[in-house]
Design a protein around this motif. Structure first.
Motif, PDB file in Angstrom:
ATOM      1  N   THR A   9    -106.089  -1.489 -71.917  1.00 35.43           N
ATOM      2  CA  THR A   9    -107.306  -0.718 -71.655  1.00 35.43           C
ATOM      3  C   THR A   9    -106.901   0.650 -71.122  1.00 35.43           C
ATOM      4  N   ILE A  10    -107.841   1.575 -71.133  1.00 36.38           N
ATOM      5  CA  ILE A  10    -107.530   2.923 -70.636  1.00 36.38           C
ATOM      6  C   ILE A  10    -107.190   2.873 -69.151  1.00 36.38           C
ATOM      7  N   ASP A  12    -105.300   0.726 -67.794  1.00 43.25           N
ATOM      8  CA  ASP A  12    -103.877   0.392 -67.692  1.00 43.25           C
ATOM      9  C   ASP A  12    -102.988   1.610 -67.928  1.00 43.25           C
ATOM     10  N   LEU A  13    -103.511   2.621 -68.606  1.00 46.35           N
ATOM     11  CA  LEU A  13    -102.687   3.760 -69.023  1.00 46.35           C
ATOM     12  C   LEU A  13    -102.631   4.873 -67.979  1.00 46.35           C
ATOM     13  N   VAL A  14    -103.441   4.775 -66.935  1.00 43.08           N
ATOM     14  CA  VAL A  14    -103.466   5.820 -65.897  1.00 43.08           C
ATOM     15  C   VAL A  14    -102.738   5.298 -64.669  1.00 43.08           C
ATOM     16  N   PRO A  15    -101.650   5.944 -64.263  1.00 41.31           N
ATOM     17  CA  PRO A  15    -100.878   5.471 -63.087  1.00 41.31           C
ATOM     18  C   PRO A  15    -101.742   5.398 -61.832  1.00 41.31           C
ATOM     19  N   GLU A  16    -101.406   4.466 -60.969  1.00 36.20           N
ATOM     20  CA  GLU A  16    -102.188   4.247 -59.757  1.00 36.20           C
ATOM     21  C   GLU A  16    -102.188   5.462 -58.837  1.00 36.20           C
ATOM     22  N   TYR A  85    -110.876  10.028 -66.391  1.00 35.86           N
ATOM     23  CA  TYR A  85    -111.634  10.746 -65.366  1.00 35.86           C
ATOM     24  C   TYR A  85    -113.042  11.075 -65.851  1.00 35.86           C
ATOM     25  N   LEU A  86    -113.191  11.399 -67.134  1.00 32.97           N
ATOM     26  CA  LEU A  86    -114.516  11.716 -67.675  1.00 32.97           C
ATOM     27  C   LEU A  86    -115.316  10.457 -68.000  1.00 32.97           C
ATOM     28  N   LEU A  90    -111.086   4.810 -75.067  1.00 34.44           N
ATOM     29  CA  LEU A  90    -110.014   5.258 -75.959  1.00 34.44           C
ATOM     30  C   LEU A  90    -110.529   5.873 -77.252  1.00 34.44           C
ATOM     31  N   PHE A  91    -111.559   5.274 -77.832  1.00 31.54           N
ATOM     32  CA  PHE A  91    -112.037   5.737 -79.132  1.00 31.54           C
ATOM     33  C   PHE A  91    -113.402   6.412 -79.042  1.00 31.54           C
TER      34      PHE A  91
END
Length: 452
Positions: A9-10, A12-16, A85-86, A90-91
């Protein structure tokens, strides 16, 4: 070539520890819905793009120094952290850059959000203890307008009194009452404004962007610019106020109103620092009345008197409020003089003393028509002397150093990373929006860094 199938998921792709995660936790944009509710209809038309998404859309452009809305759109499409953030999946389709253009055209009052966003960030900084008001520093920087010098033409300058003139009216009336106590005479109350300097009746105006100003200053680029006047709290470099003017407006013009707005509506100020462009007598008096210490780099004074005896040859007697000339004769306060540059006491020698004076040729020029020596003091001289008498003290020098570090350092950071080099849109309102978003972006970074 084989492609692997991943279940992600998105989120998971953004570091903590990503900056945008910290920003999302620190900045609540819920007020945007309240501010924009009247702009949208709940019954008619297609569902609008979330106004918070539009604010974030522009904000990330200034946070990451992305110069245009077209490039912001392209960056969001490929940057997972920006999508997160927005609130875009993903799609999910990224709002088109033209949406922002249409928003400005169809809903011009949406721009109030940018001022409110700036004020909200400053309010949060105050709540978190990042701002104290102990010492603030003010300066201005030039921002290139979207207009070339080829579009300039000479136009007549309309006379407009402005707030500076209104302030002088008040102090002039006060001075006339004081003059009446001193001499028993009083001039009639002024019924019309003093004319501006007649030597500057025209100025260069751009046909492309008439609200910009032709800037011509030593050491600065010449052309069509705007000026962003900013006041910075020297604790952590938080920008407390932003005022935008055309590039041909002197720094001193918006200063008092700008600083008073912060003092009354944002946070009480204890001390203010500024460079020599802000060293004008009225500022010393007004800030003193507000209880604000003023640390300013003094302007160099040039005596243009044609006579051999300059002002330094006359000694001031404070107890009698008179000047003593080299021949031992007194110059007394005779009248209150008002000009485009300020309010002044005139000290005159007796004409009989000057007529029989053996030093007359050294004291009066050949073109002098009055037949008596005259000296002029600013009406606000006592306040000026009280402030500048401390200029050699360590705390005064330290305040000027802090001004240099924070004001100039803040402008450097904004120009390097937050789009403060030029504006793409035209008009004073567009320039103000641009400068507010740049200041907001830097404030958010400094607020989050200070909270670590």
């Amino acid at each position: 070539m084989q492609l692997k199938l991943h279940m992600v998921t998105i989120e998971d792709l953004v570091p903590e520890r990503h900056f945008l995660r910290k920003l999302d936790g620190a900045l609540d944009l819920g007020f945007v819905y309240e501010e924009t509710a009247y702009l949208y209809s709940r019954r008619y038309g297609r569902p609008p793009i979330d106004p918070v998404v539009l604010v974030k859309y522009l904000l990330v452009g200034f946070l990451y120094g992305i110069p245009s809305e077209r490039q912001i759109e392209q960056r969001i499409q490929t940057d997972m952290a920006l999508r997160w953030y927005l609130g875009l999946d993903l799609f999910e389709r990224v709002p088109d850059h033209s949406t922002i253009s249409q928003l400005r055209r169809r809903k011009p009052s949406f721009r109030k959000i940018f001022r409110r966003l700036f004020e909200e960030v400053v309010r949060q900084c105050i709540e978190k203890g990042v701002v104290s008001g102990r010492l603030v520093a003010t300066d201005s920087t030039h921002v290139k307008a979207n207009a070339s010098r080829a579009s300039e033409e000479l136009v007549e300058v309309p006379e407009s009194p402005g707030a500076y003139w209104e302030r002088l009216d008040i102090y002039e009336e006060e001075g006339l009452e004081e003059l009446e106590c001193r001499t028993g005479k009083r001039r009639k109350k002024r019924v019309k404004q003093i004319k501006k300097d007649s030597r500057r009746t025209k100025k260069r105006v751009s046909r492309t962007d008439p609200e910009a100003g032709h800037m011509k200053r030593p050491g600065k680029p010449e052309g069509q610019y705007y000026l962003s006047h900013q006041t910075v709290d020297t604790d952590h470099g938080i920008i407390l106020g932003v005022t935008v003017t055309p590039g041909d407006v002197h720094d001193s013009v918006p200063y008092l109103e700008h600083l008073e707005q912060i003092h009354k509506n944002v946070i009480p100020l204890q001390a203010a620092a500024a460079d020599s462009a802000y060293d004008f007598p009225l500022a010393h008096r007004v800030l003193e009345e507000h209880g604000i210490d003023f640390f300013v780099r003094p302007q160099s004074n040039h005596d243009h008197t044609q006579a051999e005896f300059k002002r330094e040859a006359f000694s001031y007697c404070k107890g009698e409020d008179t000047y003593l000339c080299p021949n031992g004769k007194r110059l007394r306060a005779k009248r209150l003089y008002r000009s485009a540059s300020g309010l002044f006491w005139e000290y005159w020698a007796d004409r009989k003393d000057c007529t029989s004076c053996p030093m007359r040729e050294k004291c009066l020029s050949e073109t002098d028509r009055q037949g008596a020596r005259k000296l002029m003091d600013s009406y606000f001289k006592p306040a000026v002397q009280r402030h500048l008498s401390r200029r050699e003290k360590p705390e005064y020098q330290e305040a000027l150093k802090q001004r240099q570090v924070w004001s100039e350092g803040t402008f450097a950071a904004q120009k390097r990373s937050h789009n403060l080099t030029h504006v793409l849109r035209r008009g004073l309102e567009a320039a103000e929006d641009h400068c507010l978003l740049s200041a907001t972006a830097l404030n958010l970074k400094r607020m989050i860094w200070a909270m670590k």
